[in-house]
Design a protein around this motif. Sequence first.
Motif, PDB file in Angstrom:
ATOM      1  N   LEU A   1     -14.671  -7.640   4.826  1.00  0.00           N
ATOM      2  CA  LEU A   1     -13.712  -6.635   4.359  1.00  0.00           C
ATOM      3  C   LEU A   1     -12.617  -6.380   5.391  1.00  0.00           C
ATOM      4  O   LEU A   1     -11.436  -6.226   5.042  1.00  0.00           O
ATOM      5  CB  LEU A   1     -14.443  -5.337   4.021  1.00  0.00           C
ATOM      6  N   GLU A   2     -12.986  -6.345   6.652  1.00  0.00           N
ATOM      7  CA  GLU A   2     -11.987  -6.120   7.706  1.00  0.00           C
ATOM      8  C   GLU A   2     -11.012  -7.288   7.793  1.00  0.00           C
ATOM      9  O   GLU A   2      -9.807  -7.091   7.972  1.00  0.00           O
ATOM     10  CB  GLU A   2     -12.682  -5.897   9.053  1.00  0.00           C
ATOM     11  N   ASN A   3     -11.521  -8.516   7.676  1.00  0.00           N
ATOM     12  CA  ASN A   3     -10.639  -9.691   7.682  1.00  0.00           C
ATOM     13  C   ASN A   3      -9.698  -9.670   6.482  1.00  0.00           C
ATOM     14  O   ASN A   3      -8.521 -10.028   6.583  1.00  0.00           O
ATOM     15  CB  ASN A   3     -11.463 -10.976   7.674  1.00  0.00           C
ATOM     16  N   LEU A   4     -10.220  -9.248   5.355  1.00  0.00           N
ATOM     17  CA  LEU A   4      -9.411  -9.145   4.140  1.00  0.00           C
ATOM     18  C   LEU A   4      -8.327  -8.094   4.301  1.00  0.00           C
ATOM     19  O   LEU A   4      -7.183  -8.279   3.867  1.00  0.00           O
ATOM     20  CB  LEU A   4     -10.325  -8.798   2.960  1.00  0.00           C
ATOM     21  N   LYS A   5      -8.674  -7.028   4.939  1.00  0.00           N
ATOM     22  CA  LYS A   5      -7.714  -5.937   5.178  1.00  0.00           C
ATOM     23  C   LYS A   5      -6.546  -6.416   6.031  1.00  0.00           C
ATOM     24  O   LYS A   5      -5.379  -6.098   5.764  1.00  0.00           O
ATOM     25  CB  LYS A   5      -8.434  -4.776   5.863  1.00  0.00           C
TER      26      LYS A   5
END
Length: 312
Positions: free
Chosen positions: A289-293
């Motif tokens: 999720l953090e990478n996607l953000k």
Amino acid sequence: MQEKKPTKSELQAFFRGECPKEDFERIKLFLDNSASDKMLEKLWESEDVDNEFSLSDSNKEALYGQLKDKINSKKPFTLISNTWFVVAASLLLLIGLFFVYNTPENNILQYTSNSREVKFITLPDSSLIVLNANSSFDYSETDEQRLLHLKGEAFFKVFRDENLPFIINAKSTEIEVLGTSFNVSTYEDRFDIVTVETGKVKVSDTQGSVFLTENEEAVYLNEKLQKRSALSGRTSWIQKKRNYVKTPLRTIFDDMETWYAVEITSPERIDTTRYTATISLEKDLDDFLENLKISENIDFTILGDTISVHKD
């Protein structure tokens, strides 16, 4: 009369799931006996474990010891193909390989995997199955066929028996093989996908059948079963990772929901966004999720097991 000691080639065939049925019990009994230690050590040392997995001598020794303990224990166990033997033994400490050799009295075998779990299984006919997370199947044999009901996803390496077809009942399709390797994805809220690695597979539904060979897959396009060239990365989950190339985020979210046992909600404009990445399933969902953000400027809110994905 003393049983004939298996040769190295017979042991390798046994681990590959290619051992003739008449030799299966003889070799299994040999492996239960301490006399098998030296032969197993030689077989282990003959495999290129160092180059394949970059293991230190101490790690190799520990892994071999654990595998041998499983074989010597009084508990049921599963033996795996030559290739799977090396992979599974090398990953034993990392993923907690599940060993089972199960023959219940009712002759129906049942297996289930949990979230974030990949389970390696060998059936009594020597067929090899790798079960993905949150999946299950039951298996039985008759004089006419081998029958398996699958929910979720699994990779199969079916032991060849021309007199005993292997049939898989999925959600909306039936898959029939004699001996081959292939992947079946049949989660409840998605269309079935059958991807062939080797051999030939017949996939049928109420409208008809398609025949698949190496590197082909059966998918539903416009609600009709069709075949096409297989997309890469279909079985990367076996190594606890997912490879995606220009894949709609909704498809990726579906995979993450299955693996992490969560629900991901998102608007259509995010669902249709195409994303390329290799995602390690060993890591927590927060990492993805953090990478996607960062890469897609997408934010998220977590409330219990529900994740809401959105763009400001």
